[in-house]
Scaffold this motif. Sequence first.
Motif, short mmCIF file in Angstrom:
data_model
loop_
_atom_site.label_atom_id
_atom_site.label_comp_id
_atom_site.label_asym_id
_atom_site.label_seq_id
_atom_site.Cartn_x
_atom_site.Cartn_y
_atom_site.Cartn_z
N LEU A 28 -11.88 -9.97 31.98
CA LEU A 28 -12.33 -8.92 31.08
C LEU A 28 -11.46 -8.78 29.84
CD1 LEU A 28 -13.61 -5.67 32.77
CD2 LEU A 28 -14.81 -7.28 31.28
N SER A 29 -10.21 -9.13 29.97
CA SER A 29 -9.30 -8.90 28.86
C SER A 29 -9.70 -9.68 27.61
CB SER A 29 -7.86 -9.27 29.27
OG SER A 29 -7.79 -10.64 29.64
N SER A 30 -10.58 -10.67 27.78
CA SER A 30 -11.03 -11.47 26.64
C SER A 30 -12.11 -10.78 25.82
CB SER A 30 -11.59 -12.80 27.14
OG SER A 30 -10.64 -13.53 27.86
N ASP A 53 -7.50 -5.77 24.96
CA ASP A 53 -6.07 -5.59 24.80
C ASP A 53 -5.55 -6.54 23.74
OD1 ASP A 53 -5.06 -4.82 28.21
OD2 ASP A 53 -6.10 -3.70 26.65
N GLY A 54 -4.64 -6.05 22.98
CA GLY A 54 -3.97 -6.89 21.99
C GLY A 54 -4.69 -6.95 20.67
N ARG A 55 -5.86 -6.32 20.62
CA ARG A 55 -6.60 -6.31 19.36
C ARG A 55 -7.03 -4.89 19.09
NH1 ARG A 55 -11.10 -10.73 17.63
NH2 ARG A 55 -11.48 -10.00 15.53
N SER A 73 -12.03 3.80 29.64
CA SER A 73 -10.75 3.14 29.93
C SER A 73 -11.05 1.80 30.59
CB SER A 73 -9.88 4.01 30.84
OG SER A 73 -10.52 4.26 32.07
N ARG A 74 -10.02 0.99 30.66
CA ARG A 74 -10.20 -0.31 31.29
C ARG A 74 -8.95 -0.67 32.09
NH1 ARG A 74 -11.50 -4.34 26.69
NH2 ARG A 74 -11.34 -5.86 28.35
N ASP A 75 -9.16 -1.39 33.16
CA ASP A 75 -8.08 -1.89 33.99
C ASP A 75 -8.28 -3.40 34.09
OD1 ASP A 75 -6.30 -2.70 35.95
OD2 ASP A 75 -6.64 -0.94 37.21
N ASN A 76 -7.60 -4.12 33.23
CA ASN A 76 -7.82 -5.56 33.20
C ASN A 76 -7.36 -6.23 34.48
OD1 ASN A 76 -8.98 -5.51 30.67
ND2 ASN A 76 -7.04 -5.85 29.60
N ALA A 77 -6.38 -5.66 35.16
CA ALA A 77 -5.93 -6.24 36.42
C ALA A 77 -7.02 -6.17 37.48
CB ALA A 77 -4.67 -5.51 36.90
#
Length: 127
Positions: A28-30, A53-55, A73-77
């Motif tokens: 998902l982080s992508s 994340d990161g953007r 919210s998001r939990d990429n883990a």
Amino acid sequence: VQLQASGGGSVQAGGSLRLSCAASGRTLSSFAMAWFRQAPGKEREFVGAISRDGRDGGNTYYADSVKGRFTISRDNAQNTMYLQMNSLKLGDTAVYYCAAGRSSAQAMAMGVSPAYWGQGTQVTVSS
């Protein structure tokens, strides 16, 4: 990427619900992620989006109708996105869809349609 939305249900006005969107197949982080909804007889509308994340620094964007009441919210883990819905109103009744895409969250907020969609989950708010 496959998306699975869950957590819908029936709640009285003023109540709360938390929707989840679990992803499989890709990380998902992508992706930037978003929630949309469609009420009976109405067109699908944007609810909110969160950047990857990161953007954009993890920015969130909301429709005016839910601002201050809904939180994404998001939990990429866990490869999961959430929509916390508080102070629910009758007008929030709809099928809620989660979506993901490589466009920015801001672009989704401005009308760019995400590439990937989950099935909907029904939210019914009663008086």
